[in-house]
Each structure stands twice: as structure tokens, then as C-alpha cells.
Design a protein around this motif. Structure first.
Motif, PDB file in Angstrom:
ATOM      1  N   PRO A  47      34.938  43.705  35.617  1.00 32.44           N
ATOM      2  CA  PRO A  47      35.769  43.544  36.497  1.00 32.44           C
ATOM      3  C   PRO A  47      35.429  44.141  37.880  1.00 32.44           C
ATOM      4  O   PRO A  47      35.605  43.854  39.094  1.00 32.44           O
ATOM      5  CB  PRO A  47      37.171  44.025  36.243  1.00 32.44           C
ATOM      6  CG  PRO A  47      37.116  43.623  34.667  1.00 32.44           C
ATOM      7  CD  PRO A  47      35.569  43.992  34.496  1.00 32.44           C
ATOM      8  N   TYR A  48      34.740  45.435  37.848  1.00 33.62           N
ATOM      9  CA  TYR A  48      34.281  46.202  39.062  1.00 33.62           C
ATOM     10  C   TYR A  48      33.560  45.453  40.052  1.00 33.62           C
ATOM     11  O   TYR A  48      33.349  45.956  41.087  1.00 33.62           O
ATOM     12  CB  TYR A  48      33.659  47.594  38.513  1.00 33.62           C
ATOM     13  CG  TYR A  48      32.197  47.347  38.223  1.00 33.62           C
ATOM     14  CD1 TYR A  48      31.196  47.475  39.197  1.00 33.62           C
ATOM     15  CD2 TYR A  48      31.859  46.987  36.932  1.00 33.62           C
ATOM     16  CE1 TYR A  48      29.918  47.474  38.856  1.00 33.62           C
ATOM     17  CE2 TYR A  48      30.561  46.928  36.518  1.00 33.62           C
ATOM     18  CZ  TYR A  48      29.611  47.048  37.482  1.00 33.62           C
ATOM     19  OH  TYR A  48      28.425  46.834  37.250  1.00 33.62           O
ATOM     20  N   MET A  49      32.753  44.536  39.325  1.00 35.17           N
ATOM     21  CA  MET A  49      31.741  43.574  40.107  1.00 35.17           C
ATOM     22  C   MET A  49      32.540  43.067  41.353  1.00 35.17           C
ATOM     23  O   MET A  49      31.692  42.724  42.355  1.00 35.17           O
ATOM     24  CB  MET A  49      30.895  42.737  39.225  1.00 35.17           C
ATOM     25  CG  MET A  49      30.140  43.494  38.236  1.00 35.17           C
ATOM     26  SD  MET A  49      29.435  42.376  37.096  1.00 35.17           S
ATOM     27  CE  MET A  49      28.432  41.217  38.137  1.00 35.17           C
ATOM     28  N   GLN A 246      42.147  48.441  38.622  1.00 42.80           N
ATOM     29  CA  GLN A 246      43.512  47.781  39.081  1.00 42.80           C
ATOM     30  C   GLN A 246      43.172  46.200  39.545  1.00 42.80           C
ATOM     31  O   GLN A 246      43.326  45.705  40.562  1.00 42.80           O
ATOM     32  CB  GLN A 246      43.639  48.314  40.620  1.00 42.80           C
ATOM     33  CG  GLN A 246      43.999  49.885  40.612  1.00 42.80           C
ATOM     34  CD  GLN A 246      45.345  50.032  40.126  1.00 42.80           C
ATOM     35  OE1 GLN A 246      46.367  50.170  40.946  1.00 42.80           O
ATOM     36  NE2 GLN A 246      45.516  50.443  38.867  1.00 42.80           N
ATOM     37  N   ILE A 247      42.661  45.590  38.280  1.00 48.36           N
ATOM     38  CA  ILE A 247      42.400  44.283  38.364  1.00 48.36           C
ATOM     39  C   ILE A 247      43.352  43.192  39.081  1.00 48.36           C
ATOM     40  O   ILE A 247      43.345  42.235  39.656  1.00 48.36           O
ATOM     41  CB  ILE A 247      41.975  43.656  37.054  1.00 48.36           C
ATOM     42  CG1 ILE A 247      40.951  42.402  37.113  1.00 48.36           C
ATOM     43  CG2 ILE A 247      43.086  43.486  36.027  1.00 48.36           C
ATOM     44  CD1 ILE A 247      40.312  41.900  35.822  1.00 48.36           C
ATOM     45  N   ALA A 316      31.520  33.063  33.972  1.00 44.17           N
ATOM     46  CA  ALA A 316      31.956  34.228  33.262  1.00 44.17           C
ATOM     47  C   ALA A 316      32.699  35.267  34.096  1.00 44.17           C
ATOM     48  O   ALA A 316      33.644  35.786  33.655  1.00 44.17           O
ATOM     49  CB  ALA A 316      30.839  34.830  32.442  1.00 44.17           C
ATOM     50  N   LEU A 317      31.909  35.625  35.306  1.00 40.69           N
ATOM     51  CA  LEU A 317      32.557  36.731  36.245  1.00 40.69           C
ATOM     52  C   LEU A 317      33.798  36.185  36.530  1.00 40.69           C
ATOM     53  O   LEU A 317      34.846  36.927  36.444  1.00 40.69           O
ATOM     54  CB  LEU A 317      31.535  37.091  37.117  1.00 40.69           C
ATOM     55  CG  LEU A 317      32.039  37.980  38.171  1.00 40.69           C
ATOM     56  CD1 LEU A 317      32.573  39.320  37.575  1.00 40.69           C
ATOM     57  CD2 LEU A 317      31.177  38.159  39.177  1.00 40.69           C
ATOM     58  N   LEU A 318      34.084  34.700  37.048  1.00 38.38           N
ATOM     59  CA  LEU A 318      35.423  34.432  37.449  1.00 38.38           C
ATOM     60  C   LEU A 318      36.426  34.353  36.252  1.00 38.38           C
ATOM     61  O   LEU A 318      37.627  34.487  36.481  1.00 38.38           O
ATOM     62  CB  LEU A 318      35.078  33.125  38.001  1.00 38.38           C
ATOM     63  CG  LEU A 318      34.278  33.102  39.285  1.00 38.38           C
ATOM     64  CD1 LEU A 318      34.174  31.439  39.909  1.00 38.38           C
ATOM     65  CD2 LEU A 318      34.463  33.774  40.576  1.00 38.38           C
ATOM     66  N   GLY A 319      35.826  33.979  35.199  1.00 41.19           N
ATOM     67  CA  GLY A 319      36.715  34.008  34.030  1.00 41.19           C
ATOM     68  C   GLY A 319      37.538  35.389  33.750  1.00 41.19           C
ATOM     69  O   GLY A 319      38.534  35.247  33.076  1.00 41.19           O
ATOM     70  N   LEU A 320      36.990  36.386  34.170  1.00 39.88           N
ATOM     71  CA  LEU A 320      37.919  37.817  34.043  1.00 39.88           C
ATOM     72  C   LEU A 320      38.939  37.862  34.589  1.00 39.88           C
ATOM     73  O   LEU A 320      40.024  38.405  34.164  1.00 39.88           O
ATOM     74  CB  LEU A 320      36.767  38.849  34.439  1.00 39.88           C
ATOM     75  CG  LEU A 320      35.333  39.083  33.685  1.00 39.88           C
ATOM     76  CD1 LEU A 320      34.753  40.218  34.513  1.00 39.88           C
ATOM     77  CD2 LEU A 320      35.709  39.512  32.204  1.00 39.88           C
ATOM     78  N   PHE A 321      39.386  37.118  35.879  1.00 41.06           N
ATOM     79  CA  PHE A 321      40.221  37.120  36.810  1.00 41.06           C
ATOM     80  C   PHE A 321      41.456  36.335  36.301  1.00 41.06           C
ATOM     81  O   PHE A 321      42.492  36.356  36.623  1.00 41.06           O
ATOM     82  CB  PHE A 321      40.066  36.969  38.057  1.00 41.06           C
ATOM     83  CG  PHE A 321      38.744  37.980  38.540  1.00 41.06           C
ATOM     84  CD1 PHE A 321      39.466  39.345  38.835  1.00 41.06           C
ATOM     85  CD2 PHE A 321      37.545  37.638  38.710  1.00 41.06           C
ATOM     86  CE1 PHE A 321      38.230  40.153  39.328  1.00 41.06           C
ATOM     87  CE2 PHE A 321      36.833  38.596  39.130  1.00 41.06           C
ATOM     88  CZ  PHE A 321      36.895  39.997  39.277  1.00 41.06           C
ATOM     89  N   SER A 322      41.088  35.329  35.144  1.00 39.95           N
ATOM     90  CA  SER A 322      42.138  34.253  34.698  1.00 39.95           C
ATOM     91  C   SER A 322      42.501  34.701  33.284  1.00 39.95           C
ATOM     92  O   SER A 322      43.086  34.030  32.449  1.00 39.95           O
ATOM     93  CB  SER A 322      41.478  32.831  34.860  1.00 39.95           C
ATOM     94  OG  SER A 322      40.293  32.742  33.986  1.00 39.95           O
TER      95      SER A 322
END
Length: 333
Positions: A47-49, A246-247, A316-322
């Protein structure tokens, strides 16, 4: 040598989308003395990315538009002009690998790892997430046996480790995650005493009160937003709040307004401390040793979500936010 790279094409406004990334062809130069060529095997996405996609001052420099994105990763040496490495060695970038199908590094920018341990463990429970959980809970949370520890984002790589370390230290562990399947995983697989489904609860205040009848002594905050607003109401006197992430707010386009928490903090003598894992770089050896002992003893279990294929890195990166991941999100190249 022809390779592929994934670049930051444009800075996102709000939630990143596929067009913020661009895959291009590139040519690697000839290998020079004291350099090593590597082929990435696994990349971590974290998430920090999202913060590094903004052009903003932070604890880590932002990604540059038109340049490869980078993250922690495990690679194999394919060619070496350094006495320190040979073909076949497994290495990690120190600290990052560029999103590319091959890369060249000065030997000093790599570190060799023991491949008798599953390689993805270095990206998860024995890597940054595990160390973050260990130092955030032990150093800032200072858990005492019998206390109640609540962790948000509990089904992620950091959260799963926090809950298990809390149990090792004699605490009651309560996780907050999204969806019935993740909640069941926390209690049935990872030993949490209770878990709360924030997607299935319209009244988080009541859900936290029910799960934490004696209040909350430590709140390990990975999420922020409305979830943290609800937990803070239930903090006990002298509670500690390791502020890890703080995602819920990373993709906000406006400054969010929430409850004013200072009166609660003052009247209950609460400690809230933000941190990043870089704060503990001088103690990584200590953390790795302890985590390794717990993993080998079966006291900490590990899970990961693996996407396959270099081109799947942005997805994969975008999937962290869902919330698509359970445990660590890893891309197998």
C-alpha cells in the motif's frame, strides 16, 4: 539485451487506474566490472507505493514519471562480474528492484539470501511486513499479557502477523477485515480471538464494543478513516496506538475531516505514534532472528496471494485498494 519495463506513465488523481502505468521495451547495457545482472523472480506490491506515485515530500522519494516503478523483490543472478556473486545466487535489491524483466546492479546494491527458506517469505513474514508488525507492536505497543490488541487491515500481510505476535505475547487479538471469508480465516487459521467484518457491519461502534468488552489497550492502525474513528472511542486509559498505515485515505482527493481525537487522547493518557519500518533499520537483524524462530516453531503462520506474470504487476497493486488480497500480495514473474 532487450527487456520490458513498467513505468509510471502519469501521476494518479484519486484511485490509480491502468493508464497510470506503461509497459515499454528497453535495452540493457553491457555488464561492467563489479556489476551483476539479475532476473526478478518475485515482486512485492504494498500500500505505501500509492504514496510514492504522488509528487510529495515524504519519508521515501516519489516515483518519477517516465521511469520504472520499483518495489522489494527477489531475483536470481544470471551473470556476474563481481567476486561477491555467482550465477544462480538468490538476491534482493538493497532496498528495491525496478519493475523490469532483467536489471543490472552494482554488487554493493544487492544482498544474498538463503534459498532454503521459501523465497516469498523474504517479502512477507520475514520481510518488511513481518518486521513492521514486530517492531510496531513490540516497540510502540509494548503489549502486556492479558491486554486486548485490535488491528485494522487484519487480513493483510502486516495485520496477520500483528495478531499472531499479540497471541504469542499473551494478549487477546481482535482483527478487523472486509468480508466473511477473511474474518473466518483470521479466527480459524491464524488464531485471532475475534474478528469483525467491516463490510458486513453497519454499526462498527457496536461491533467493536461486542468484540472488546474490556476495551482496547493497543490499536495497531493500518487503515485510518471511519474504522479508526470507531476504534478510538473504545481505547482504554494508557492505550497505545502504533500508527502504521492509512490505506482508507491514500486515494483521497480532498483533506478528510473526522472526529477530533485529541480530547480522548488527553483524558485517557493515550500514546499514538506514527512510524515507518526504516526507523528500525539498525535492528533488522534482531527482528529477523525473532521472526525466524517463531516461524520455524510454527507459532506464526503465513499466507499470500500470488499473481502470475510480469504484466500483472499494475493489476496486483490496484487490487490492494479493493481488498483482493489475503495476506501478502506477491507477483511471480
Amino acid at each position: 539485451m532487450k527487456i520490458k519495463q513498467i513505468l509510471l506513465a502519469a501521476r494518479p488523481k484519486g484511485l490509480p487506474v491502468a493508464s497510470n502505468f506503461e509497459t515499454v521495451d528497453a535495452i540493457l547495457p553491457e555488464l561492467q566490472e563489479d556489476e551483476v545482472m539479475v532476473k526478478p523472480l518475485y515482486f512485492s506490491v504494498d500500500p505505501y507505493m500509492r504514496g510514492r506515485m504522488n509528487d510529495a515530500k515524504s519519508y521515501i522519494p516519489p516515483f518519477q514519471v517516465g521511469e520504472p516503478i520499483e518495489s522489494t523483490g527477489v531475483a536470481e543472478v544470471t551473470n556476474s562480474k563481481s567476486a561477491l556473486f555467482k550465477a544462480g545466487d538468490k538476491v534482493m535489491g538493497n532496498p528495491f528492484l525496478p519493475w523490469a524483466t532483467a536489471a543490472i546492479f552494482p554488487a554493493a546494491h544487492l544482498r544474498k539470501i538463503d534459498d532454503s527458506i521459501p523465497l516469498t517469505y523474504y517479502l512477507g513474514v520475514l520481510g518488511v511486513p513481518g518486521l513492521t508488525a514486530y517492531f510496531g507492536l513490540a516497540d510502540i505497543g509494548k503489549p502486556q499479557a492479558g491486554e486486548t490488541v485490535v488491528v485494522s487491515g487484519a487480513a493483510g500481510a502486516v495485520g496477520i502477523a500483528v495478531g499472531q505476535i499479540a497471541k504469542i505475547m499473551g494478549c487477546r487479538a481482535v482483527g478487523i477485515a472486509g468480508g466473511a471469508e477473511k474474518v473466518k480465516m483470521l479466527t480459524d487459521t491464524f488464531g485471532f480471538d475475534a474478528a469483525i467484518d467491516y463490510k458486513g457491519n453497519t454499526n462498527m461502534d457496536a461491533a467493536i464494543a461486542a468484540a472488546c468488552p474490556n476495551g482496547v489497550d493497543i490499536y495497531f492502525d493500518n487503515v485510518g478513516g471511519d474504522i479508526s474513528d470507531a476504534v478510538i472511542k473504545h481505547l482504554n486509559f494508557f492505550a497505545r496506538v502504533p500508527l502504521c498505515g492509512q490505506i482508507a485515505l491514500y486515494n483521497s482527493t480532498e483533506v478528510p475531516v473526522g472526529p477530533r481525537i485529541q480530547p480522548i487522547m488527553v483524558t485517557r493518557s493515550i500514546l499514538m505514534q506514527g512510524f515507518t519500518i526504516g526507523n528500525y533499520s539498525s535492528r533488522f537483524g534482531e527482528g529477523f532472528k525473532q521472526l525466524s524462530e517463531w516461524v520455524k516453531a510454527g507459532k506464526i503462520k503465513y499466507t499470500e496471494t500470488v499473481e502470475e506474470g510480469f504484466d500483472r504487476l499494475p493489476t496486483a497493486l490496484l487490487g490492494l485498494f479493493s481488498g483482493r488480497n489475503s495476506g501478502k500480495m506477491v507477483v511471480k514473474v
